[in-house]
Design a protein around this motif. Sequence first.
Motif, PDB file in Angstrom:
ATOM      1  N   VAL A  34     -17.527  25.575-135.155  1.00 34.84           N
ATOM      2  CA  VAL A  34     -17.757  26.967-135.436  1.00 34.84           C
ATOM      3  C   VAL A  34     -16.512  27.658-134.708  1.00 34.84           C
ATOM      4  N   ALA A  35     -16.033  27.266-133.441  1.00 31.98           N
ATOM      5  CA  ALA A  35     -15.069  27.954-133.096  1.00 31.98           C
ATOM      6  C   ALA A  35     -13.739  27.585-134.132  1.00 31.98           C
ATOM      7  N   ILE A  36     -13.351  26.818-134.208  1.00 29.89           N
ATOM      8  CA  ILE A  36     -12.103  26.433-134.973  1.00 29.89           C
ATOM      9  C   ILE A  36     -12.043  26.996-136.520  1.00 29.89           C
ATOM     10  N   GLU A  37     -13.484  26.940-137.181  1.00 26.08           N
ATOM     11  CA  GLU A  37     -13.680  27.498-138.603  1.00 26.08           C
ATOM     12  C   GLU A  37     -13.459  28.914-138.314  1.00 26.08           C
ATOM     13  N   ASN A  38     -13.707  29.695-137.288  1.00 20.39           N
ATOM     14  CA  ASN A  38     -13.630  31.032-137.136  1.00 20.39           C
ATOM     15  C   ASN A  38     -12.218  31.505-136.408  1.00 20.39           C
ATOM     16  N   GLY A  39     -11.275  30.471-136.133  1.00 21.04           N
ATOM     17  CA  GLY A  39     -10.146  30.954-135.682  1.00 21.04           C
ATOM     18  C   GLY A  39     -10.185  31.167-134.231  1.00 21.04           C
ATOM     19  N   ASN A  40     -11.485  30.980-133.412  1.00 19.04           N
ATOM     20  CA  ASN A  40     -11.422  31.297-132.078  1.00 19.04           C
ATOM     21  C   ASN A  40     -11.117  30.280-131.172  1.00 19.04           C
ATOM     22  N   TYR A  41      -9.487  30.091-131.182  1.00 18.58           N
ATOM     23  CA  TYR A  41      -9.164  28.847-130.588  1.00 18.58           C
ATOM     24  C   TYR A  41      -9.378  28.961-128.841  1.00 18.58           C
ATOM     25  N   GLY A  42      -9.406  30.133-128.383  1.00 16.68           N
ATOM     26  CA  GLY A  42      -9.792  30.251-126.947  1.00 16.68           C
ATOM     27  C   GLY A  42     -10.808  29.527-126.641  1.00 16.68           C
ATOM     28  N   HIS A  43     -12.205  29.726-127.224  1.00 13.38           N
ATOM     29  CA  HIS A  43     -13.344  29.064-126.975  1.00 13.38           C
ATOM     30  C   HIS A  43     -13.159  27.600-127.445  1.00 13.38           C
ATOM     31  N   GLY A  44     -12.363  27.288-128.512  1.00 10.46           N
ATOM     32  CA  GLY A  44     -12.338  26.081-128.966  1.00 10.46           C
ATOM     33  C   GLY A  44     -11.675  25.009-128.250  1.00 10.46           C
ATOM     34  N   LEU A  45     -10.832  25.620-127.355  1.00  5.84           N
ATOM     35  CA  LEU A  45      -9.939  24.765-126.329  1.00  5.84           C
ATOM     36  C   LEU A  45     -11.061  24.242-125.136  1.00  5.84           C
ATOM     37  N   ASP A  46     -11.864  25.315-124.757  1.00  7.16           N
ATOM     38  CA  ASP A  46     -12.779  25.086-123.891  1.00  7.16           C
ATOM     39  C   ASP A  46     -13.848  23.975-124.156  1.00  7.16           C
ATOM     40  N   LEU A  47     -14.304  24.049-125.552  1.00  3.36           N
ATOM     41  CA  LEU A  47     -15.115  23.113-126.142  1.00  3.36           C
ATOM     42  C   LEU A  47     -14.594  21.790-126.314  1.00  3.36           C
ATOM     43  N   TYR A  48     -13.150  21.679-126.587  1.00  2.77           N
ATOM     44  CA  TYR A  48     -12.680  20.628-126.652  1.00  2.77           C
ATOM     45  C   TYR A  48     -12.588  19.789-125.169  1.00  2.77           C
ATOM     46  N   TYR A  49     -12.234  20.525-124.234  1.00  3.03           N
ATOM     47  CA  TYR A  49     -12.291  20.160-122.944  1.00  3.03           C
ATOM     48  C   TYR A  49     -13.676  19.649-122.409  1.00  3.03           C
ATOM     49  N   GLN A  50     -14.651  20.541-122.725  1.00  2.00           N
ATOM     50  CA  GLN A  50     -15.872  19.966-122.514  1.00  2.00           C
ATOM     51  C   GLN A  50     -16.384  18.859-123.290  1.00  2.00           C
ATOM     52  N   LYS A  51     -16.150  18.518-124.289  1.00  2.00           N
ATOM     53  CA  LYS A  51     -16.347  17.279-125.137  1.00  2.00           C
ATOM     54  C   LYS A  51     -15.620  16.111-124.348  1.00  2.00           C
ATOM     55  N   ILE A  52     -14.529  16.047-124.206  1.00  2.00           N
ATOM     56  CA  ILE A  52     -13.849  15.215-123.768  1.00  2.00           C
ATOM     57  C   ILE A  52     -14.245  14.981-122.221  1.00  2.00           C
ATOM     58  N   LEU A  53     -14.673  15.492-121.581  1.00  2.00           N
ATOM     59  CA  LEU A  53     -15.432  15.254-120.153  1.00  2.00           C
ATOM     60  C   LEU A  53     -16.574  14.597-120.270  1.00  2.00           C
ATOM     61  N   ILE A  54     -17.276  14.936-121.235  1.00  2.00           N
ATOM     62  CA  ILE A  54     -18.716  14.186-121.687  1.00  2.00           C
ATOM     63  C   ILE A  54     -18.464  12.934-122.007  1.00  2.00           C
ATOM     64  N   HIS A  55     -17.551  12.537-122.840  1.00  2.00           N
ATOM     65  CA  HIS A  55     -17.122  11.241-123.314  1.00  2.00           C
ATOM     66  C   HIS A  55     -16.696  10.234-122.027  1.00  2.00           C
ATOM     67  N   HIS A  56     -15.963  11.065-121.329  1.00  2.00           N
ATOM     68  CA  HIS A  56     -15.458  10.526-119.933  1.00  2.00           C
ATOM     69  C   HIS A  56     -16.662  10.033-119.092  1.00  2.00           C
ATOM     70  N   ALA A  57     -17.574  10.991-119.064  1.00  2.00           N
ATOM     71  CA  ALA A  57     -18.761  10.622-118.405  1.00  2.00           C
ATOM     72  C   ALA A  57     -19.721   9.501-118.797  1.00  2.00           C
ATOM     73  N   PHE A  58     -19.534   9.253-120.240  1.00  2.00           N
ATOM     74  CA  PHE A  58     -20.270   8.074-120.673  1.00  2.00           C
ATOM     75  C   PHE A  58     -19.268   6.849-120.702  1.00  2.00           C
ATOM     76  N   GLY A  59     -18.078   6.995-120.220  1.00  4.59           N
ATOM     77  CA  GLY A  59     -17.114   5.851-120.130  1.00  4.59           C
ATOM     78  C   GLY A  59     -16.755   5.580-121.206  1.00  4.59           C
ATOM     79  N   ASP A  60     -16.405   6.584-122.468  1.00  2.00           N
ATOM     80  CA  ASP A  60     -16.111   6.244-123.670  1.00  2.00           C
ATOM     81  C   ASP A  60     -14.602   6.729-123.995  1.00  2.00           C
ATOM     82  N   THR A  61     -13.660   5.850-123.354  1.00  3.00           N
ATOM     83  CA  THR A  61     -12.274   5.961-123.390  1.00  3.00           C
ATOM     84  C   THR A  61     -11.757   6.140-124.911  1.00  3.00           C
ATOM     85  N   LEU A  62     -12.150   5.390-125.566  1.00  3.44           N
ATOM     86  CA  LEU A  62     -11.681   5.418-127.204  1.00  3.44           C
ATOM     87  C   LEU A  62     -11.895   6.818-127.893  1.00  3.44           C
TER      88      LEU A  62
END
Length: 473
Positions: A34-62
Amino acid sequence: MELTLDELNKTIMEMRTKGLLSEALVLAKQGLLVAIENGNYGHGLDLYYQKILIHHAFGDTLSMVNLIDEYEGCCQKYGTAKDIMHFYLVMSLIYDLVGVHEKTVEMTKKSIEYATELKDLVMLVRCHNNLCYLEVEKGSYSEAMQAGLLAIAYNKELVKVEPELAKLQEIRINNNIADVYIWEGDFDTAQALLDSSLSSVLVHNHKREKVAALFGYGFLYEKQHKLEEAVVYYQQAIELAQSYGDKPILKKVMRMLLHVLYELDRRDEIFEVQRAYIDLTEKMSADNLLQQVMYLEFNQQKEKLEKKALYDPLTGVLNRHFIDSDLQEWIQGAQNCQLFVGIIVLDIDYFKTYNDRHGHLFGDMILQLLASGLRDFLLQQDAEIIRYGGDEFIICIRNKDGAAINRLVMDLHAYILTLALDYENERYPIKVSMGACINDQKNYDFKNQFELADRSLYRAKNDGRATYVISEL
């Protein structure tokens, strides 16, 4: 009721703290789209960060590695100092998972530099605790303890504003400092810290942290030569890591377990664990993660060489070197297509007073807010934003309609006046003076346009500031 992106980001953070990782990942994926589609890149960057940290918590390096290219691109184009800080942390986590120790330390220290400047308590706790772990891995126990104590000190401040998150961070800190005490032979203190981790209600919802505590127990008993007990805890750690597929931790614990099994001469168990270890190593090699990360680093270095002279590190917009290197080609493109060119020069009214009263960090935040606002407003325009120096910005616009540029200048000024920085329970609106010059589709000399726009800026200042003056060439 639908959540705003800001509320969504906070909700995901709360879910991560509670250990609701699968649910948080679903929300992060949806919110990012939704953030990227609406051009809301500030929140989009926060959500990228959150998503990557969740993958890290799962040990999903790939999955982490697969997101880095687009995350970095978004950071470079739209990121603030906060986003760059987050990016360095993410890179430190990836380098750690693929075993590149020096780069892990380098990225962690860069994160700490930004966190210190931004006074970001969450990052100060996390990064100093990560550094504690890294110094233990290197065998620098005095430096590890120093980093761990700093993490504890910052966490005491964090508990006042984010009590639940501070509890989770306390578990992580205890796990790392326990390792320091084990290496130093203070087994009683180490056990007390690990007891505190495993007795926490929160740890049972955070498998990665629980694995670390179980590993700590195994290591504690191994160092005390209580090898049978060490085997039990290493096996528990392996079983839990397998339950959510954390390959890097699994490999580390298996290696430690094999060492203890050799000491006990348990040949049948050695054979089983060794076979599982080899299978795991082959799977990780097949993922080709190290090569991907090294290729990623090569591309990053290449882009840095290309963009180093062009981008301002504080605001993420172009700097004045762009004027010397690329602007003439940009203007030539306008001339070839017979487009109107508008040059806008603006600066922040009474910016020096901001710095004198509130400090340079406050001034940096004002500059970042203004740059972010300019990017958001001009996102759909054929425009380049340049930080000329200090608080002065230049905007170059191309358009087939000169009147449209005129309207854009007026609308841009009105938009900037809506921007305000919330800081220490106060609201500070941004006011700018602005001068603009629009050409006549004949004169494409930047120097002439810039000088006229600059004179218009000073006319705006003489008219009482917080206004604009538009000239034509």
